[in-house]
Design an enzyme around this catalytic site. Structure first.
Site, mmCIF file in Angstrom:
data_model
loop_
_atom_site.group_PDB
_atom_site.id
_atom_site.type_symbol
_atom_site.label_atom_id
_atom_site.label_comp_id
_atom_site.label_asym_id
_atom_site.label_seq_id
_atom_site.Cartn_x
_atom_site.Cartn_y
_atom_site.Cartn_z
ATOM 1 N N ARG A 101 0.822 -1.227 0.000
ATOM 2 C CA ARG A 101 0.000 0.000 0.000
ATOM 3 C C ARG A 101 0.852 1.272 0.000
ATOM 4 O O ARG A 101 0.460 2.296 0.576
ATOM 5 C CB ARG A 101 -0.923 0.050 1.225
ATOM 6 N N SER A 108 -10.978 -0.085 2.641
ATOM 7 C CA SER A 108 -10.261 -0.223 3.915
ATOM 8 C C SER A 108 -9.837 1.162 4.392
ATOM 9 O O SER A 108 -9.140 1.873 3.673
ATOM 10 C CB SER A 108 -8.992 -1.059 3.730
ATOM 11 N N GLU A 139 -5.323 4.500 5.666
ATOM 12 C CA GLU A 139 -4.988 4.291 4.253
ATOM 13 C C GLU A 139 -5.252 5.530 3.380
ATOM 14 O O GLU A 139 -4.403 5.912 2.576
ATOM 15 C CB GLU A 139 -5.718 3.064 3.711
#
Ligand code: EPU
Length: 339
Positions: free
Chosen positions: A165, A239, A335
């Site tokens: 990520r 998420s 995130e």
């Protein structure tokens, strides 16, 4: 190129919260990018590139600069061999439309990344990943405008320094490059097991034993529909937190209290712990905090049910992260990018 003033950004981000952009514009070509960046520099204004708005959250004060929506389109096959195809795609294309096209062409490589909202240009920024694939595995290179040197550059996969990520685009080189085109290498061979557990379960339940990009796409879309709320109906960012990455000694400690803690091995010897599990264990699953609902099917997802400000979201986020820190001594990371 039309420049709009005082635009409510909540209409352009999937969490549907936050203030206004002082200026906002769409760019459709490299020339337009260069023109708008020159203008921002001349007026000493910051800029932010917005894709589909599913990985950006906006402060209540809004953004005192220029929000640029990348609308560079196009797809071109660069080369083809008996086993592979290289495709160069405009950063403004919709990610899932591109995935669908590659699956229709029976190409393997990004079929497990089906159903992810957003644009092609946003995919490398956070190195989107799901159901056993990461976009970094198929990116050969990307083209970008370097706002520092004011030149067009080509960055190799290594240059992007992809990790879980993360990439230089949301880390060391944030707001330096404007991604214009991404080049992917996809394969003509069929998808190979082992598949992600949930995907294999779906294949077994449907007695599917011939694996094609299409069956994997169908499986992933079905699993996603079940687990993830549709941002068009329930504002969310997918998420909201990254999964946690912990050291060996931390895991040994945690296992004494939580012998059932799920973990995935990382290539560097560390462990990934699902933050959804941590949030569930901490008692938040299904709960409403400051108008933000912790999704009852996946605690990693926060839904804006009745929040009216970014401050509400930040309060919910901090409450969850604080409890995880106090309970497990793990610092979880958000995130979405914040402007
Ligand atoms: N889990 C729980 N409780 C929860 C949620 C998950 O115990 O509320 C446990 C599951 O039982 C499982 C583990 O956590 O053992 C992993 O769950 P899952 O396979 O659903 O995936 P995830 O870790 O929650 C990640 C990605 C998703 C991606 C899925 C599938 C991140 C931050 N998220 O989620 O990506 O779709 O894997 O590969 O890495 C996104 O980034 O927006 C996103 C949706």
């Amino acid at each position: 190129m039309e420049i709009h003033t005082n635009i409510p950004l909540k209409n352009f981000v999937t969490m549907r919260l936050g203030g206004n952009a002082r200026f906002m514009t769409d760019v459709r070509s490299i020339d337009e990018i260069i023109a708008i960046i020159d203008r921002a520099a001349a007026q000493n204004l910051p800029f932010y590139i917005l894709g589909g708005g599913s990985n950006t959250i906006v402060h209540d004060e809004g953004f005192d600069g220029i929000v640029i929506r990348n609308r560079i389109m196009g797809q071109e096959i660069l080369s083809e061999t008996p086993s592979e195809v290289s495709i160069r795609v405009g950063a403004g294309e919709q990610w899932d439309e591109f995935v669908k096209k590659t699956v229709d062409m029976r190409l393997t490589g990004i079929e497990a990344l089906s159903g992810i909202p957003g644009t092609v240009g946003a995919a490398p920024v956070q190195n989107i990943g799901a159901y056993g694939q990461e976009v970094a595995e198929t990116i050969v290179s990307l083209d970008a405008y370097d706002t520092q040197s004011k030149t067009l550059v080509s960055l190799s996969n290594d240059d992007c320094r992809f990790s879980y990520r993360n990439s230089i685009f949301r880390d060391t080189e944030m707001v330096r490059y404007i991604i214009t085109f991404v080049t992917f290498r996809l394969y003509k061979s069929a998808p190979q097991p082992p598949f992600y557990e949930a995907v294999q379960r779906y294949l077994d339940e449907h007695t599917i034993t011939i694996y094609t990009p299409q069956v994997i796409r169908d499986a992933v879309l079905a699993i996603r529909t079940d687990k993830l709320p549709d941002p068009k109906l329930k504002p969310n960012n997918g998420s909201f937190f990254k999964n946690a990455i912990i050291e060996d000694w931390q895991l040994t400690d945690l296992r004494e209290t939580y012998p059932d803690i799920p973990t995935y091995n990382m290539p560097d010897g560390r462990y990934k712990v699902p933050t959804g599990w941590l949030i569930e264990q901490a008692g938040f699953k299904g709960k409403l905090l400051h108008g933000i609902r912790v999704h009852d099917k996946n605690a990693l997802v926060l839904i804006n049910e009745s929040a009216t400000s970014f401050a509400d979201l930040a309060s919910a986020r901090d409450e969850i992260a604080g409890k995880i820190r106090d309970t497990f001594r793990i610092l979880i990371e958000q995130e979405p990018l914040e402007i």
